[in-house]
Design an enzyme around this catalytic site. Structure first.
Site, PDB file in Angstrom:
ATOM      1  N   HIS A 296     -11.973   2.547   4.142  1.00 34.54           N
ATOM      2  CA  HIS A 296     -12.756   3.758   3.884  1.00 34.54           C
ATOM      3  C   HIS A 296     -14.240   3.406   3.959  1.00 34.54           C
ATOM      4  O   HIS A 296     -14.992   3.580   3.011  1.00 34.54           O
ATOM      5  CB  HIS A 296     -12.381   4.372   2.541  1.00 34.54           C
ATOM      6  CG  HIS A 296     -11.018   4.997   2.539  1.00 34.54           C
ATOM      7  ND1 HIS A 296     -10.771   6.241   3.091  1.00 34.54           N
ATOM      8  CD2 HIS A 296      -9.823   4.527   2.096  1.00 34.54           C
ATOM      9  CE1 HIS A 296      -9.482   6.513   2.968  1.00 34.54           C
ATOM     10  NE2 HIS A 296      -8.892   5.487   2.389  1.00 34.54           N
TER      11      HIS A 296
ATOM     12  N   ALA B 198      -3.582  12.535   5.332  1.00 32.70           N
ATOM     13  CA  ALA B 198      -3.611  12.217   3.898  1.00 32.70           C
ATOM     14  C   ALA B 198      -2.369  11.404   3.546  1.00 32.70           C
ATOM     15  O   ALA B 198      -1.360  11.933   3.093  1.00 32.70           O
ATOM     16  CB  ALA B 198      -3.664  13.499   3.068  1.00 32.70           C
TER      17      ALA B 198
ATOM     18  N   HIS C 266       0.856  -1.193   0.000  1.00 31.17           N
ATOM     19  CA  HIS C 266       0.000   0.000   0.000  1.00 31.17           C
ATOM     20  C   HIS C 266       0.887   1.238   0.000  1.00 31.17           C
ATOM     21  O   HIS C 266       1.292   1.736   1.045  1.00 31.17           O
ATOM     22  CB  HIS C 266      -0.923  -0.002   1.220  1.00 31.17           C
ATOM     23  CG  HIS C 266      -1.928   1.108   1.227  1.00 31.17           C
ATOM     24  ND1 HIS C 266      -3.044   1.086   2.026  1.00 31.17           N
ATOM     25  CD2 HIS C 266      -2.001   2.273   0.540  1.00 31.17           C
ATOM     26  CE1 HIS C 266      -3.750   2.180   1.836  1.00 31.17           C
ATOM     27  NE2 HIS C 266      -3.113   2.925   0.930  1.00 31.17           N
TER      28      HIS C 266
ATOM     29  N   ASP D 252       1.587   3.545   3.129  1.00 33.81           N
ATOM     30  CA  ASP D 252       0.601   4.490   2.608  1.00 33.81           C
ATOM     31  C   ASP D 252       1.314   5.779   2.204  1.00 33.81           C
ATOM     32  O   ASP D 252       0.778   6.886   2.336  1.00 33.81           O
ATOM     33  CB  ASP D 252      -0.493   4.775   3.642  1.00 33.81           C
ATOM     34  CG  ASP D 252      -1.743   5.406   3.033  1.00 33.81           C
ATOM     35  OD1 ASP D 252      -1.832   5.483   1.796  1.00 33.81           O
ATOM     36  OD2 ASP D 252      -2.623   5.838   3.808  1.00 33.81           O
TER      37      ASP D 252
ATOM     38  N   GLY E  66      -9.998   5.715   8.686  1.00 33.71           N
ATOM     39  CA  GLY E  66     -11.010   5.693   7.643  1.00 33.71           C
ATOM     40  C   GLY E  66     -12.072   4.634   7.883  1.00 33.71           C
ATOM     41  O   GLY E  66     -12.607   4.056   6.940  1.00 33.71           O
TER      42      GLY E  66
ATOM     43  N   GLU F  71      -7.143   1.603  -4.357  1.00 37.51           N
ATOM     44  CA  GLU F  71      -7.796   2.055  -3.124  1.00 37.51           C
ATOM     45  C   GLU F  71      -8.961   2.943  -3.555  1.00 37.51           C
ATOM     46  O   GLU F  71      -8.790   4.114  -3.844  1.00 37.51           O
ATOM     47  CB  GLU F  71      -6.820   2.810  -2.230  1.00 37.51           C
ATOM     48  CG  GLU F  71      -7.388   3.118  -0.864  1.00 37.51           C
ATOM     49  CD  GLU F  71      -6.419   3.892   0.005  1.00 37.51           C
ATOM     50  OE1 GLU F  71      -6.726   4.051   1.207  1.00 37.51           O
ATOM     51  OE2 GLU F  71      -5.382   4.349  -0.492  1.00 37.51           O
TER      52      GLU F  71
END
Length: 388
Positions: free
Chosen positions: A204, A317, A57, A283, A229, A138
């Site tokens: 999410h 973010a 990821h 991420d 998320g 994603e």
């Protein structure tokens, strides 16, 4: 491709620790692993030898981002960006990765998928950095309430026809997709994805406990950045988190930067779920390895201050974490080195169906990283070739 011998290292397999140990490699494959000192080969006395890190990821690094390159409208731009990312990741011990898109228009995601396929083909001709194992999408089939740094403009309902197009554009290299199981059509999409061999990750999402369990029964087997998320735990509605934690077949992603999840919760989750299910991810975004400043993620402006990436509204973010830093963070928590290494190697490999990497055992690909006693990356081997 010839053979190499790496001798006298502290070897983390990661299931066991061999000290001193020797690894023999032939034609890019590990042929023999054994105890004992020996002369000959490359003497790694005082060094640590671990499997190459696998980041399943990651959006970008050092000025490159897979979705941004696709937004520029060219498969060639995607290929150039991925090759640069490949070289940048290898410095941090990464030998394989899944470039990860964010929610974007259909045609943009198709370009990204095609770019991933082209880059994988080009890497067969020579190795300059970490290998691309496939694509991680994603979104775009996620919850608007839990969109986080995903662009809500492009969130849409699950479409089997769209997914088929992504699969075909990637030439079967779409490895995993993150979606919200509560959105209409998600369960049917999960079943279709699993029929193609795509691993489905829950993320999410504002799913209830029952909605999350239904997705797991349908075949979802991963959790995208656990806790982040997601609907939070409530004593009258356990929610998606509890459903993920209690399901032994589900692998749990963690962003181990001490920002997305507190150290206390990382240790707590490992105790609850077991180290066998924990997957360390970065991420990481375009600003990783770059100074603080203003950058972009999927067309949204992000601000990086003190290494922390946020939208203007303050929402996290992505991150600027690297895999070698993630390893150090886990070890600082008191996680045994072999367990920490497992979360960066074997676990992510199995979580997305990579069965020839992530361990130092005969028959596995010789993706190897040499660390010093402070866990600093000193050299990297991909398919037995020294690339760093």
């Amino acid at each position: 491709m010839g053979g190499i011998i790496l001798s006298n290292a502290r070897i983390i397999t990661p299931f066991d620790e061999i000290y001193s140990g020797t690894v023999e490699v032939e034609n890019g494959v590990i042929r023999k692993v054994y105890y004992g000192k020996r002369s000959g080969g490359e003497n790694l006395e005082g060094k640590i030898l671990v499997p190459g890190f696998i980041d399943i990821h990651t959006h970008g690094i050092r000025g490159y981002d897979v979705t941004l390159s696709a937004l520029e409208g060219s498969v060639d731009r995607v290929v150039d960006a991925l090759m640069a990312m490949s070289r940048a990741y290898s410095v941090h011990g990464v030998t394989r990765f899944l470039p990860t898109t964010v929610t974007a228009p259909h045609e943009v995601l198709l370009i990204a998928a095609k770019g991933v396929a082209e880059t994988i083909d080009s890497q067969r001709d020579g190795i300059e950095g970490a290998l691309i194992e496939g694509l991680h999408m994603e979104g775009p089939y996620i919850s608007r309430e839990k969109a986080g740094a995903q662009n809500p403009r492009y969130i849409r309902s699950p479409s089997i026809n769209e997914l088929k197009e992504y699969w075909e554009a990637s030439r079967g290299k779409l490895k995993t997709i993150t979606l919200a199981p509560e959105v209409k059509g998600a369960l049917e999409l999960i079943q279709y994805a699993r029929s193609l061999g795509i691993h489905v990750s829950i993320g999410h999402t504002n799913a209830t406990y029952e909605e999350a369990k239904a997705a797991i029964y349908a075949g979802a087997n991963r959790a995208t950045h656990l806790y982040n998320g997601m609907r939070q735990v409530h004593h009258r509605e356990p929610g998606v988190v509890v459903a993920l934690l209690e399901s032994p077949q589900v692998y749990l992603e963690f962003i181990c930067d001490y920002i997305h999840v507190s150290p206390i919760m990382i240790k707590y989750t490992i105790r609850c779920a077991g180290i066998e299910r924990i997957v360390a991810v970065t991420d990481s975004i375009i600003a990783t390895d770059l100074p603080d400043g203003t950058y972009s993620l999927g067309g949204l402006e992000i601000i990086v201050k003190d290494g922390v990436s946020r939208l203007r509204n303050g929402a996290l973010a992505g991150s600027t974490l690297t895999m070698d830093k993630a390893l150090k963070n886990l070890v600082k928590l008191g996680i045994p080195l072999k367990d920490a290494v497992r979360t960066l190697t074997y676990n992510p490999a199995i979580a997305v169906g990579i069965y020839n990497a992530g361990a130092i055992m005969p028959g596995y690909t010789a993706d190897l990283v040499v660390l010093d006693e402070n866990l600093k990356v000193e050299s990297v081997y991909v398919r037995g070739e020294n690339i760093l």
